[in-house]
Design an enzyme around this catalytic site. Structure first.
Site, mmCIF file in Angstrom:
data_model
loop_
_atom_site.group_PDB
_atom_site.id
_atom_site.type_symbol
_atom_site.label_atom_id
_atom_site.label_comp_id
_atom_site.label_asym_id
_atom_site.label_seq_id
_atom_site.Cartn_x
_atom_site.Cartn_y
_atom_site.Cartn_z
ATOM 1 N N GLY A 80 -1.475 9.777 4.530
ATOM 2 C CA GLY A 80 -2.324 10.285 5.599
ATOM 3 C C GLY A 80 -3.740 10.564 5.151
ATOM 4 C CG PHE A 83 -7.818 5.251 4.741
ATOM 5 C CD1 PHE A 83 -8.944 4.917 4.004
ATOM 6 C CD2 PHE A 83 -7.651 4.685 5.988
ATOM 7 C CE1 PHE A 83 -9.884 4.018 4.498
ATOM 8 C CE2 PHE A 83 -8.585 3.789 6.496
ATOM 9 C CZ PHE A 83 -9.705 3.460 5.744
ATOM 10 N N GLY A 93 -9.012 3.264 -2.021
ATOM 11 C CA GLY A 93 -10.451 3.385 -1.867
ATOM 12 C C GLY A 93 -11.213 2.094 -2.040
ATOM 13 C CG ASP A 97 -1.265 -1.829 2.950
ATOM 14 O OD1 ASP A 97 -1.711 -1.429 4.047
ATOM 15 O OD2 ASP A 97 -1.701 -1.422 1.856
ATOM 16 C CG HIS A 153 1.281 -18.591 12.594
ATOM 17 N ND1 HIS A 153 1.835 -19.628 11.878
ATOM 18 C CD2 HIS A 153 -0.045 -18.553 12.250
ATOM 19 C CE1 HIS A 153 0.893 -20.189 11.135
ATOM 20 N NE2 HIS A 153 -0.248 -19.554 11.342
#
Length: 366
Positions: free
Chosen positions: A97, A99, A218, A268, A337
């Site tokens: 949490g 960021f 970061g 990610d 896709h």
């Protein structure tokens, strides 16, 4: 000490720091390098769990901050934890949490104790500390949880970054003490802005804590791509080689290849679903806007070599029609896709490392 976790390297690139491995979790293995789709509110937007599995996803993310605001970690816990709540039986990672809170620059106050902010949802005053972040993540029940960190903005001067980096380290030690579940692996986060020496010092200090895994945070917050490359290049090799290394918030082709060459294992990014919502397809490194006129009567598949459900069943013309009409199915098909594309990209890199051909096949990205 966390149980049920291990990381094994299966092959190394002789020309770079790239490696192929397996990160084992209580909910199954993750073959690395691997792209992980983001499911902020316990769902990857417009895509079902079955569709995610078919796209090749092995591990997904959820967001501590957003789930705390809605529906609340207590409800998720009563549902049996995130895996049951979202019907995903594979590994899950939750961020701390940090960021999201630090992006609320006009709504929050930072102190050594934690962060106080006004919820953008209902105006409620919320206090988030390292202990509270871990408590929420323990209740959510993800396999991997992230330490609460301070993410300095770009650009920030050296003094500001030093303060944030030192605070992140102090908060990490508090997170370690607060962590209560041995079936969850707590990863520390390296901060340090665009200053190589601060990054390296932070990486060495975190490595001494012998955590189950490490992340570089970061980056990709507004700095030039060349700076991201340099930050990762000088930081990743310092992190323990026997632990998984995770680069947060990065999911472009070139940046992933460069990071893998530096020794990164996990990535990610919201790119695949965000692009889909803007009618953009990822095709072999390019981005196509399917609302463009050239696709209106193009009756070929999006990518003839892609095994995804979308490419195997639908034409570019049909996708263009759906997206021009703002039909929800269009966003789903394009998300399927795009996720498949990024997962396959990291799978292909993994295969190249195992064959010993990483530099030959992907060196043009370096």
């Amino acid at each position: 000490m966390s149980t049920g976790f291990s990381f094994q390297c299966q092959a190394y690139c002789c020309d770079t720091h790239a490696r192929a491995g397996v990160f084992t979790t209580p909910h199954g293995p993750v073959e690395t390098p691997r792209f992980m789709p983001v499911g902020t509110l316990a769902n990857v937007k417009t895509v079902t769990p079955d569709q995610l599995r078919a796209a090749g996803a092995q591990m997904v993310l959820a967001n501590t901050y957003h789930l705390h605001l809605q529906p609340g970690e207590a409800i998720v816990a009563r549902a049996g934890g995130l895996h049951r709540f979202m019907a995903w039986n594979g590994p899950i990672l939750t961020d701390s949490g940090g960021f999201q809170v630090f992006s609320l620059s006009e709504l929050r106050q930072i102190s050594d104790e934690g962060v106080t902010f006004r919820s953008p949802k209902d105006g409620q005053i919320i206090r988030l500390t390292p202990e509270r972040s871990i408590e929420i993540q323990n209740a959510l029940g993800a396999d991997v949880i992230m330490a609460f960190d301070e993410c300095p903005p770009y650009p920030a001067n050296r003094e500001e970054v030093m303060e944030a980096t030192d605070r992140t380290y102090r908060w990490l030690k508090r997170c370690i003490v607060a962590h209560q579940r041995i079936d969850q692996a707590l990863f520390g986060i390296v901060q340090g802005g665009v200053y190589p020496d601060l990054r390296q010092d932070a990486a060495r200090m975190l490595a001494d804590l012998d955590l189950p895994g490490y992340a570089i945070g970061g980056v990709s917050v507004g700095e030039p791509a060349e700076l991201i490359k340099q930050i990762v290049k000088v930081t990743a090799p310092i992190l323990p080689s026997e632990k998984p290394r995770y680069l947060m918030g990065v999911g472009t082709y070139r940046e992933m290849v460069q990071a893998i060459a530096a020794g990164i294992d996990l990535f990610d990014c919201v790119i695949p679903t965000r692009l889909a919502r803007h009618a953009n397809a990822l095709v072999r490194g390019d981005r196509w806007n399917l609302r463009n006129a050239r696709f209106r009567e193009d009756f070929t598949s999006l990518d003839k070599d892609c095994p995804c459900y979308t490419c195997q069943n639908f034409t570019r013309a049909y996708l263009s029609h759906l997206l021009r009409s703002q039909e929800l199915l269009g966003y789903t098909l394009l998300s399927i896709h795009n996720i498949t594309e990024l997962v396959r990209f990291t799978q292909n890199i993994r295969s190249a490392i195992l064959r010993g051909t990483f530099k030959a096949e992907f060196g043009h990205w370096l």
